[in-house]
Design an enzyme around this catalytic site. Sequence first.
Site, mmCIF file in Angstrom:
data_model
loop_
_atom_site.group_PDB
_atom_site.id
_atom_site.type_symbol
_atom_site.label_atom_id
_atom_site.label_comp_id
_atom_site.label_asym_id
_atom_site.label_seq_id
_atom_site.Cartn_x
_atom_site.Cartn_y
_atom_site.Cartn_z
ATOM 1 N N LYS A 57 1.737 2.154 -5.082
ATOM 2 C CA LYS A 57 2.276 1.321 -6.415
ATOM 3 C C LYS A 57 1.424 1.731 -7.620
ATOM 4 C CE LYS A 57 2.158 -2.498 -4.298
ATOM 5 N NZ LYS A 57 1.924 -2.099 -2.768
ATOM 6 N N GLY A 110 -4.625 -4.385 -3.885
ATOM 7 C CA GLY A 110 -5.258 -3.368 -4.035
ATOM 8 C C GLY A 110 -4.647 -2.074 -4.371
ATOM 9 N N HIS A 111 -4.549 -1.974 -5.796
ATOM 10 C CA HIS A 111 -4.007 -0.658 -6.299
ATOM 11 C C HIS A 111 -4.630 0.361 -6.621
ATOM 12 C CE1 HIS A 111 -0.309 -3.636 -7.083
ATOM 13 N NE2 HIS A 111 -0.792 -3.703 -5.837
ATOM 14 N N VAL A 131 2.284 14.167 -3.514
ATOM 15 C CA VAL A 131 1.743 15.068 -2.815
ATOM 16 C C VAL A 131 0.154 14.755 -2.441
ATOM 17 C CG1 VAL A 131 3.853 16.421 -2.382
ATOM 18 C CG2 VAL A 131 2.014 16.907 -4.049
ATOM 19 N N ASP A 149 0.871 -1.136 0.000
ATOM 20 C CA ASP A 149 -0.026 -0.049 -0.143
ATOM 21 C C ASP A 149 0.659 1.339 0.175
ATOM 22 O OD1 ASP A 149 -2.162 -1.673 0.116
ATOM 23 O OD2 ASP A 149 -2.288 -1.627 2.380
ATOM 24 N N GLN A 175 2.168 -6.160 -3.390
ATOM 25 C CA GLN A 175 2.347 -6.207 -1.724
ATOM 26 C C GLN A 175 3.536 -5.538 -1.603
ATOM 27 O OE1 GLN A 175 1.333 -9.632 -3.115
ATOM 28 N NE2 GLN A 175 -0.477 -8.811 -2.569
HETATM 29 P P1 GDP Z 1 -0.839 0.250 -3.644
HETATM 30 O O1 GDP Z 1 -1.299 -1.012 -3.102
HETATM 31 O O2 GDP Z 1 0.731 0.243 -3.067
HETATM 32 O O3 GDP Z 1 -1.124 0.528 -4.902
HETATM 33 O O4 GDP Z 1 -1.311 1.358 -2.616
HETATM 34 P P2 GDP Z 1 -3.170 1.514 -2.187
HETATM 35 O O5 GDP Z 1 -3.792 2.064 -3.671
HETATM 36 O O6 GDP Z 1 -3.460 0.330 -1.624
HETATM 37 O O7 GDP Z 1 -2.791 2.726 -1.121
HETATM 38 C C1 GDP Z 1 -2.241 4.035 -1.453
HETATM 39 C C2 GDP Z 1 -3.390 5.169 -1.259
HETATM 40 O O8 GDP Z 1 -2.864 6.056 -1.084
HETATM 41 C C3 GDP Z 1 -4.515 5.002 -2.359
HETATM 42 O O9 GDP Z 1 -5.671 5.411 -1.811
HETATM 43 C C4 GDP Z 1 -3.997 6.297 -3.183
HETATM 44 O O10 GDP Z 1 -4.968 7.062 -3.917
HETATM 45 C C5 GDP Z 1 -3.473 7.176 -2.175
HETATM 46 N N1 GDP Z 1 -2.328 7.975 -2.549
HETATM 47 C C6 GDP Z 1 -1.298 7.563 -3.333
HETATM 48 N N2 GDP Z 1 -0.164 8.552 -3.582
HETATM 49 C C7 GDP Z 1 -0.631 9.476 -2.397
HETATM 50 C C8 GDP Z 1 -0.053 10.706 -2.052
HETATM 51 O O11 GDP Z 1 1.089 11.271 -2.303
HETATM 52 N N3 GDP Z 1 -0.882 11.421 -0.839
HETATM 53 C C9 GDP Z 1 -2.066 10.817 -0.563
HETATM 54 N N4 GDP Z 1 -2.716 11.666 0.318
HETATM 55 N N5 GDP Z 1 -2.521 9.855 -0.938
HETATM 56 C C10 GDP Z 1 -1.867 9.336 -1.996
HETATM 57 P P1 IMO Z 2 -1.156 -4.157 -2.327
HETATM 58 O O1 IMO Z 2 -0.464 -5.019 -3.265
HETATM 59 C C1 IMO Z 2 -0.885 -4.541 2.180
HETATM 60 C C2 IMO Z 2 -1.126 -8.709 3.815
HETATM 61 C C3 IMO Z 2 -2.197 -9.330 4.451
HETATM 62 C C4 IMO Z 2 -1.616 -9.948 5.650
HETATM 63 C C5 IMO Z 2 -0.624 -10.832 4.646
HETATM 64 C C6 IMO Z 2 -1.005 -12.005 4.088
HETATM 65 O O2 IMO Z 2 -2.150 -3.482 -2.343
HETATM 66 O O3 IMO Z 2 -0.029 -3.524 -1.732
HETATM 67 P P2 IMO Z 2 -2.477 -12.855 2.235
HETATM 68 O O4 IMO Z 2 -3.931 -12.541 1.852
HETATM 69 O O5 IMO Z 2 -1.659 -12.129 0.969
HETATM 70 O O6 IMO Z 2 -2.024 -14.265 2.571
HETATM 71 O O7 IMO Z 2 -1.939 -11.855 3.477
HETATM 72 O O8 IMO Z 2 -0.326 -9.725 3.598
HETATM 73 N N1 IMO Z 2 -1.489 -8.216 2.409
HETATM 74 C C7 IMO Z 2 -1.316 -6.920 2.156
HETATM 75 N N2 IMO Z 2 -1.179 -5.662 2.885
HETATM 76 N N3 IMO Z 2 -1.033 -4.577 0.760
HETATM 77 C C8 IMO Z 2 -1.339 -5.506 -0.081
HETATM 78 O O9 IMO Z 2 -1.210 -5.509 -1.056
HETATM 79 C C9 IMO Z 2 -1.368 -6.674 0.615
HETATM 80 N N4 IMO Z 2 -1.532 -8.123 0.226
HETATM 81 C C10 IMO Z 2 -1.490 -8.836 1.407
HETATM 82 O O10 IMO Z 2 -2.875 -8.027 5.060
HETATM 83 O O11 IMO Z 2 -1.202 -9.370 6.720
HETATM 84 MG MG MG Z 3 -2.894 -1.689 -1.890
#
Ligand code: GDP
Ligand code: IMO
Ligand code: MG
Length: 424
Positions: free
Chosen positions: A16, A40-41, A414, A13, A224
């Site tokens: 990415k 979840g991207h 940002v 999270d 991840q």
């Molecule tokens: P990922 O799994 O690495 O793709 O990240 P996620 O999408 O799960 O979580 C990142 C969250 O932060 C998402 O809701 C993005 O929209 C948000 N986000 C990404 N970059 C920024 C940033 O620079 N600032 C803020 N406030 N939110 C951001």
């Molecule tokens: P993205 O790609 C954050 C965590 C779960 C748990 C551990 C094992 O969005 O960054 P699993 O279901 O994979 O066997 O769970 O890994 N986990 C993540 N945490 N972002 C993710 O993906 C994750 N995918 C799995 O919360 O701790």
């Molecule tokens: Mg994510």
Amino acid sequence: MPSTVVIGAQWGDEGKGKIIDILSRRSDYIVRYQGGNNAGHTVVIGDKSFILHLVPSGILHKGKKCVIGNGVVVNPAALIDEIEGLQKSGISVGSNLLVSEEAHLIFPYHWKIDELREIAKGKGKIGTTKRGIGPCYTDKVARCGIRMADLLDDKIFRSKLKENLKEKNAILKRVYGFKGYSFDKLYRKYSLYRKKIRRYITDTTLAVNKALDEGKRVLFEGAQGTLLDVDFGTYPYVTSSNSTAGGACVGTGVGPARIGKVVGVVKAYTTRVGEGPFPTEFSDRLMGIIRTKGKEFGATTGRPRRCGWFDAIIVKHSVMVNGIKEIVITKLDVLDDLRVIKICTGYKHKGKIYKTFPANIEMLFDIKPQYEEVPGWLCDTTGITNYKKLPSNAKKYLKRLSDIVDTKISMVSVGSDRKQTLKL
Ligand code: GDP
Ligand code: IMO
Ligand code: MG
């Protein structure tokens, strides 16, 4: 070398999805190589927000090939839902999506075992996403998994499903007291899925290698994060795949010498979802403030994310095990209101200071983080579009992070929108 691997350098999270979306503009192929719909991207474009779980984040750009590689575990129901959701939003998904015939399929018994095993573990649970990821990878390594190519061949599929169900139903009944699954129902369901996804299934290894031969630009999208990698993370509180850069090779069939560079996505602080050690985790007050400001709730499960200070020890570990050449810092704006910001530069355990990530994960539950403090900038950075215009304390914080982890910063984010991205 026109290929780049983008990985998460913390516990996932990191943002990415946003960074892949930006880098996709200059790419021809965007390739997922591990994980499944545990990911979840998020990509935000104006007032629209997309959360991608299986489909590479490059799908939102026209004319790009998006690949789900052999290293990904695919729940076909989730894939179909995602494709249909994208199509409803006006995103075209057709010949631009390729799914590896060697990718393993997730079945309902996988997520059931995932769920029941977590319940049975009680306090010692991992906190998985309950998407069946671990049990599916278990079958892959145990050599009883079912792959896309098997799904395409009705006779083979029938026989493999039958054989698997015999064992899985016995485990479900005897170990967990769950009734199990009917072959006929599952067979019918997956036969329908086959109809819907067969057009995407192909030899992706050939496709990606051919693209590289032709000088096309390939972007590998990690899911991840490094500390969730099954080898280099906080085992056993990890996912079941290699989310580190090396996974890009085995998860696609591209040789290591064809990887050009590795970019690490790093949040300006740290978060994790699920259980496991987290040395720099905030106490309640700051947890509430940063979770609210950073909207730190899981993009897949909606669970509140645990938040903490920037941990340079884990990011240095990531730089090393991934061979990261540049980092992108995200969510800097979330720290805008803090008077003082802390950076963890060492772990103290039984009187000894550690500057590198310990292999003994149990120790992490017990260490005292060693912090250095820097002054905050106390102003809104979300409207800034030029790195030079950042407040000087924000630039100092970034410089300090870059110095400690000994890696250059190539971009700073940002805000979640494409526009809120500063190039260095
Ligand atoms: P990922 O799994 O690495 O793709 O990240 P996620 O999408 O799960 O979580 C990142 C969250 O932060 C998402 O809701 C993005 O929209 C948000 N986000 C990404 N970059 C920024 C940033 O620079 N600032 C803020 N406030 N939110 C951001
Ligand atoms: P993205 O790609 C954050 C965590 C779960 C748990 C551990 C094992 O969005 O960054 P699993 O279901 O994979 O066997 O769970 O890994 N986990 C993540 N945490 N972002 C993710 O993906 C994750 N995918 C799995 O919360 O701790
Ligand atoms: Mg994510």
